[in-house]
Scaffold this motif. Sequence first.
Motif, PDB file in Angstrom:
ATOM      1  N   GLY A   1      17.205  -3.760   9.232  1.00  0.00           N
ATOM      2  CA  GLY A   1      18.231  -2.791   8.847  1.00  0.00           C
ATOM      3  C   GLY A   1      17.687  -1.728   7.913  1.00  0.00           C
ATOM      4  N   LEU A   2      16.883  -2.152   6.942  1.00  0.00           N
ATOM      5  CA  LEU A   2      16.293  -1.212   5.990  1.00  0.00           C
ATOM      6  C   LEU A   2      15.295  -0.280   6.679  1.00  0.00           C
ATOM      7  N   ILE A   3      14.545  -0.798   7.629  1.00  0.00           N
ATOM      8  CA  ILE A   3      13.593   0.031   8.378  1.00  0.00           C
ATOM      9  C   ILE A   3      14.344   1.125   9.145  1.00  0.00           C
ATOM     10  N   ILE A   4      15.439   0.756   9.777  1.00  0.00           N
ATOM     11  CA  ILE A   4      16.212   1.739  10.540  1.00  0.00           C
ATOM     12  C   ILE A   4      16.798   2.801   9.613  1.00  0.00           C
ATOM     13  N   VAL A   5      17.416   2.372   8.513  1.00  0.00           N
ATOM     14  CA  VAL A   5      18.038   3.320   7.584  1.00  0.00           C
ATOM     15  C   VAL A   5      16.997   4.242   6.951  1.00  0.00           C
TER      16      VAL A   5
END
Length: 140
Positions: A59-63
């Motif tokens: 999730g953090l990679i995408i954001v």
Amino acid sequence: MLLETLILWLHLIALGLGGAAVFGIPVVASAMDGASNDARAVLNGRVEALGKIGSAALGLIIVTGLGILGLRGGIGGDPVWFWIKMALVVAFVVTIALAKRTGAAAMTGDQAAAGRLKALSMLEFVLFALVILVALLTFG
């Protein structure tokens, strides 16, 4: 510039955490073969914890990836390699979803699912490494 650097830093931290999950889950899961029920319960808890870390990292990679694109005003690299990377990211996310579902079946004792899970884990390794390689080819 500082904001972009901080977002890139978070992106790289998330990649490290995601890599820990991608490589750690199969290692811990492999110890379940022949383990007692008590040991399997402990190992399953470790797999679940690594899975949560991996999900948060993804999730953090995408954001942060979207944040970097927004701050840079676009791709900022070779567009052909960028779209190859995006295709690999999609394949990676699909593989993770399949591995989670297959892992749940394997935990119930489904031996066929356990065999598929080993193949999916290898595919996750390969896709993770390819995403990073293609990111380097995209952004230099």
